[in-house]
Each structure stands twice: as C-alpha cells, then as structure tokens.
Design a protein around this motif. Sequence first.
Motif, PDB file in Angstrom:
ATOM      1  N   LEU A  56      39.332  24.836 -27.552  1.00  0.00           N
ATOM      2  CA  LEU A  56      40.213  24.061 -28.424  1.00  0.00           C
ATOM      3  C   LEU A  56      39.368  22.916 -28.980  1.00  0.00           C
ATOM      4  N   MET A  57      39.155  22.919 -30.290  1.00  0.00           N
ATOM      5  CA  MET A  57      38.219  21.974 -30.904  1.00  0.00           C
ATOM      6  C   MET A  57      38.937  20.810 -31.579  1.00  0.00           C
ATOM      7  N   ILE A  58      38.577  19.587 -31.180  1.00  0.00           N
ATOM      8  CA  ILE A  58      39.074  18.380 -31.849  1.00  0.00           C
ATOM      9  C   ILE A  58      38.250  18.228 -33.117  1.00  0.00           C
ATOM     10  N   ASP A  59      38.886  18.436 -34.268  1.00  0.00           N
ATOM     11  CA  ASP A  59      38.141  18.631 -35.518  1.00  0.00           C
ATOM     12  C   ASP A  59      38.775  17.872 -36.687  1.00  0.00           C
ATOM     13  N   PRO A  60      38.796  16.538 -36.631  1.00  0.00           N
ATOM     14  CA  PRO A  60      39.460  15.774 -37.703  1.00  0.00           C
ATOM     15  C   PRO A  60      38.822  15.936 -39.077  1.00  0.00           C
ATOM     16  N   GLN A  61      37.527  16.238 -39.131  1.00  0.00           N
ATOM     17  CA  GLN A  61      36.848  16.371 -40.431  1.00  0.00           C
ATOM     18  C   GLN A  61      36.721  17.820 -40.908  1.00  0.00           C
ATOM     19  N   GLY A  62      37.224  18.785 -40.134  1.00  0.00           N
ATOM     20  CA  GLY A  62      37.191  20.186 -40.560  1.00  0.00           C
ATOM     21  C   GLY A  62      35.841  20.866 -40.410  1.00  0.00           C
ATOM     22  N   GLN A  63      34.919  20.235 -39.677  1.00  0.00           N
ATOM     23  CA  GLN A  63      33.580  20.789 -39.521  1.00  0.00           C
ATOM     24  C   GLN A  63      33.592  22.073 -38.688  1.00  0.00           C
ATOM     25  N   ALA A  64      34.351  22.062 -37.571  1.00  0.00           N
ATOM     26  CA  ALA A  64      34.425  23.245 -36.710  1.00  0.00           C
ATOM     27  C   ALA A  64      35.105  24.405 -37.438  1.00  0.00           C
ATOM     28  N   ASN A  65      36.167  24.100 -38.193  1.00  0.00           N
ATOM     29  CA  ASN A  65      36.862  25.130 -38.969  1.00  0.00           C
ATOM     30  C   ASN A  65      35.905  25.870 -39.893  1.00  0.00           C
ATOM     31  N   LYS A 115      43.456  18.834 -36.105  1.00  0.00           N
ATOM     32  CA  LYS A 115      42.933  17.772 -36.964  1.00  0.00           C
ATOM     33  C   LYS A 115      43.217  16.386 -36.390  1.00  0.00           C
ATOM     34  N   MET A 116      43.930  16.342 -35.269  1.00  0.00           N
ATOM     35  CA  MET A 116      44.245  15.052 -34.643  1.00  0.00           C
ATOM     36  C   MET A 116      42.953  14.428 -34.085  1.00  0.00           C
ATOM     37  N   PRO A 117      42.640  13.166 -34.465  1.00  0.00           N
ATOM     38  CA  PRO A 117      41.373  12.568 -34.027  1.00  0.00           C
ATOM     39  C   PRO A 117      41.335  12.195 -32.547  1.00  0.00           C
ATOM     40  N   ASN A 118      42.505  11.914 -31.960  1.00  0.00           N
ATOM     41  CA  ASN A 118      42.523  11.488 -30.558  1.00  0.00           C
ATOM     42  C   ASN A 118      43.785  12.030 -29.859  1.00  0.00           C
ATOM     43  N   ILE A 129      38.207  22.092 -24.030  1.00  0.00           N
ATOM     44  CA  ILE A 129      38.330  21.159 -25.153  1.00  0.00           C
ATOM     45  C   ILE A 129      36.926  20.707 -25.579  1.00  0.00           C
ATOM     46  N   VAL A 130      36.660  20.824 -26.875  1.00  0.00           N
ATOM     47  CA  VAL A 130      35.342  20.466 -27.416  1.00  0.00           C
ATOM     48  C   VAL A 130      35.520  19.459 -28.545  1.00  0.00           C
ATOM     49  N   ASN A 131      34.816  18.348 -28.438  1.00  0.00           N
ATOM     50  CA  ASN A 131      34.928  17.271 -29.420  1.00  0.00           C
ATOM     51  C   ASN A 131      33.970  17.531 -30.590  1.00  0.00           C
ATOM     52  N   PHE A 132      34.525  17.987 -31.722  1.00  0.00           N
ATOM     53  CA  PHE A 132      33.716  18.276 -32.907  1.00  0.00           C
ATOM     54  C   PHE A 132      33.750  17.146 -33.926  1.00  0.00           C
ATOM     55  N   THR A 133      34.195  15.963 -33.510  1.00  0.00           N
ATOM     56  CA  THR A 133      34.191  14.821 -34.428  1.00  0.00           C
ATOM     57  C   THR A 133      32.775  14.582 -34.936  1.00  0.00           C
ATOM     58  N   VAL A 134      32.622  14.405 -36.239  1.00  0.00           N
ATOM     59  CA  VAL A 134      31.297  14.276 -36.853  1.00  0.00           C
ATOM     60  C   VAL A 134      30.576  13.049 -36.316  1.00  0.00           C
ATOM     61  N   THR A 135      29.325  13.237 -35.898  1.00  0.00           N
ATOM     62  CA  THR A 135      28.496  12.115 -35.441  1.00  0.00           C
ATOM     63  C   THR A 135      27.776  11.492 -36.642  1.00  0.00           C
ATOM     64  N   THR A 136      27.336  10.254 -36.479  1.00  0.00           N
ATOM     65  CA  THR A 136      26.618   9.569 -37.564  1.00  0.00           C
ATOM     66  C   THR A 136      25.361  10.336 -37.961  1.00  0.00           C
ATOM     67  N   LYS A 137      24.614  10.811 -36.970  1.00  0.00           N
ATOM     68  CA  LYS A 137      23.382  11.556 -37.234  1.00  0.00           C
ATOM     69  C   LYS A 137      23.684  12.891 -37.905  1.00  0.00           C
ATOM     70  N   GLY A 138      24.711  13.590 -37.400  1.00  0.00           N
ATOM     71  CA  GLY A 138      25.079  14.881 -37.976  1.00  0.00           C
ATOM     72  C   GLY A 138      25.516  14.748 -39.425  1.00  0.00           C
ATOM     73  N   LEU A 139      26.324  13.710 -39.697  1.00  0.00           N
ATOM     74  CA  LEU A 139      26.786  13.482 -41.065  1.00  0.00           C
ATOM     75  C   LEU A 139      25.615  13.086 -41.969  1.00  0.00           C
ATOM     76  N   GLU A 140      24.688  12.325 -41.418  1.00  0.00           N
ATOM     77  CA  GLU A 140      23.508  11.917 -42.192  1.00  0.00           C
ATOM     78  C   GLU A 140      22.726  13.143 -42.671  1.00  0.00           C
ATOM     79  N   ASP A 141      22.558  14.119 -41.789  1.00  0.00           N
ATOM     80  CA  ASP A 141      21.842  15.347 -42.161  1.00  0.00           C
ATOM     81  C   ASP A 141      22.604  16.131 -43.226  1.00  0.00           C
ATOM     82  N   GLN A 142      23.941  16.165 -43.092  1.00  0.00           N
ATOM     83  CA  GLN A 142      24.751  16.865 -44.092  1.00  0.00           C
ATOM     84  C   GLN A 142      24.634  16.198 -45.461  1.00  0.00           C
ATOM     85  N   LEU A 143      24.713  14.865 -45.471  1.00  0.00           N
ATOM     86  CA  LEU A 143      24.636  14.136 -46.738  1.00  0.00           C
ATOM     87  C   LEU A 143      23.235  14.241 -47.353  1.00  0.00           C
ATOM     88  N   LEU A 144      22.217  14.328 -46.493  1.00  0.00           N
ATOM     89  CA  LEU A 144      20.860  14.516 -47.010  1.00  0.00           C
ATOM     90  C   LEU A 144      20.764  15.837 -47.780  1.00  0.00           C
TER      91      LEU A 144
END
Length: 424
Positions: free
Chosen positions: A110-119, A205-208, A221-236
């Motif tokens: 069950l993935m906690i996925d507020p940003q839709g990354q796991a989806n 999609k619930m953050p908490n 339960i797996v926390n897929f909330t985007v990390t700062t480093k992970g998002l940085e790579d995506q934006l790059l």
Amino acid sequence: LLGGLAGEAGRWKENVANLQKSKSLLVGTMLLASGCVAYIGPFPAQFRRDIVAAWTTKCNELQIPCQEGFTLDSITDQVTARDWSICGLPSDPFSMENGTILDRSQRWCLMIDPQGQANSFIKKKEAKNQLKVLKLTQDKFMQQLEQNIRIGRPVLLENIGEELDAALDPVLLKQTYKSGGRTVIKLGDSEVDYDDGFRLYLTTKMPNPMYTPELQIKVAIVNFTVTTKGLEDQLLNEVVQVERSDLAEKKDEVVVQIADGKKTLKDIQDKILKLLADSTGDILDNVDLIETLGASKVTSSEVGEALEAAEVTSKEIEEASEKYRDVAKRGSLLYATIADIANIDHMYQYSLTFFKTLFVNTIKKSPPKETVEERVEQLIPVITQATFAAICRGLFEKDKIIFSFLMLYHIFKEAGAITDEEWG
C-alpha cells in the motif's frame, strides 16, 4: 573449449572472491534486509538510515557478522534498477529502497503517494502485463477483481482511504488453498481460481494517513512521498528536455542500450554456467557446448565493447546535464515550500503535475542566452518569481508573508546561511 572459457575466467575469479566475502556476512545481512523490507517502508529517508544504523550496531554487539554500511537498495542488481529508472522511478537511494520493498515484500504493498509518483511507476512497469486500474467506488468492483485474479492480471487499486472493505481481506492475506488440484481463493460465497501471476498494488493520495494496526499487518505500507533529491533529478530531466532536447533523446537511448546490454551479458553468463552444470560425460566431447561457448564469447565481446562505448557517452551526457543542476535544485526547494504551506491551511494543496507544468512553461517563455552559465543565472530568479506569483494568487493575504518567509528559509538553508539549530 579453453578459448570459449578464457573470457569468463577473470570474472569468475572475481565473483568467487566476492561470494566468499559475502558468505561470511550472509546471516546478518539477511537479517537486516528482511527487517528493512518488513518494517521501514512507512518511514522517511533519515529515519530509515537511523534505524538501519541502530540494527547494525546491535548485530555487532551480538557478534552477528553483517555488511557494514548496509542499505536496502544494495540487494537490487543494476539491471533491475535501470529497468525501474526507465519506468520512471527516480534513481535516488530512497526511491530505490521503495522499489526493492515493492519487489521483495511477501505482502501486497500500500503506497502513500500524494504526488502520484508510485501510480505512474506501476502503470509503466506493469503495462506489458496489461495492468488493470480499479477504484473501490466503481460499479461491479468485486466482479472485475475476481476476473483479474482468475487470469493472473496485475491490479492497481487507486485512491483508497483510511479503511478497506473487509471483503478484500482474503486477497490481502493471500488466503489461497487447494481444491480439486486447483489453487483457489474464497471471495464472498464463491471460490475463485487463483493465478500465480496476479499482483495487487494499492495507492493513496493522502499525505499522512492514519491506518489501523489491523490494516498495517495485512499490507506493506511504503512511503512514496517525493524526496527533495528525487524531485531534483526529475526536474533536471525536465530542464534538459526543454533546453537540450537532442541530449535528452540521446540519454534515453543510451540508458535503454546500457540496460539491454547488461541484461544480454547476464543472460549469456547464466547460459554458460547452465550448459556447464548440465553437461554429462566428457566435456571435451560435447560439441554443442563448445560451439555455444564460442558463439557466446563473440556475442559477449561485442556487447561488452558496445557497453563500454555507451557508458562513456552516458558520462558525457551526465556532465553536460549537470550544468543545469542549480535550476533543478531551486525548483525542488520551491516545491518543498509549496508542500509546507499545506500546514497553514489544508486547502492549500498543489499537485506535483501542476508545479512541473509551471516550471517547464516558465523555462520555455524566458528569452534564450548565449551560454549555459548565463542561462542558468537567468532561469533561477525567473522560476522563483513565477512560482511566487502563481501560488500567491491562491493564498489569503495574511498567508502571503508566511509563504515568502518559508521560501526564503528553504533558499537560505540550502545556501548554508541558516542552520537547523537557528531554525529550531
């Protein structure tokens, strides 16, 4: 025969040395790996590191040999990790740990996925297996689930809340049994044939979310909330696609080429070992084995050379892409600020998709510069200003000053101008 095996000798010697070393640490490493898969999924990156460090210290105290500096992502081979990256999973350690838990857990995740990354990752990863996407609220949900269990098709259950229907318990707990030589599962009053190819993924999609202990023992339960480093790579990647589309296309081709090359090498090596293990009688009389070894050696050599060239190209692409890193870093900090303002008022919710669209459109609209350095210096304040203006349109007047303060805090903290102690 000697010519066919010559290319493998060096690799096998190295593998034997590594295996001997790993064997002595196997018990403790297995203990750490199983503990990580079972327990660390819901937690953020720093807590995961702290708990693994504490477990490693305890193993040393009890004189259980284990791998020093163990991380969960280290048990996933490079070929698999590259396949995940191609499917959209960020390559930072936190995301790779999540992929490992997803791959190794005995319970459905069950993935906690507020940003839709796991989806997005699951849909790309399971596309070849004809993934079926379902929601608890849709008509004839149980009938569709039963049908997919019968034919062994993976199911993604989206947007779940804090509770799950008790009718799903047999599926979550994998309560299968044998009946007339068939593997079946009982759903309601009916027995449903259970295909081993069936996989279940759940996302929220619930953050908490606040899940009950009863539910937490049924799923991983797996926390897929985007990390700062992970998002940085995506934006790059987003920046490079806009600024250097030729580079982005070449990078995608090289990533796929490297992944295919390493997979081919691994398949060849496994095939050689299987032929040697299955060979009967005098190995020198086995013409098929010798011919296969010769053909495999040629293929392996060609793939190895292509792989080396691809690795060099990949390094050159990475160096060119890194020049835009500061732009991606600023974008990541800005999204962290946007996520923080939800603590002021729950209605201040902004999706990652919205932010990425704003980020890319701002880059496209800004006038070009002659050099990359000038372009980066131009983009950082432009993106900051555009984000501030876009978000402020949706804030109450009294909250705009708080948003400004949070934005400055994240920027100054990254620059080292504010320490954690000062903020605390």
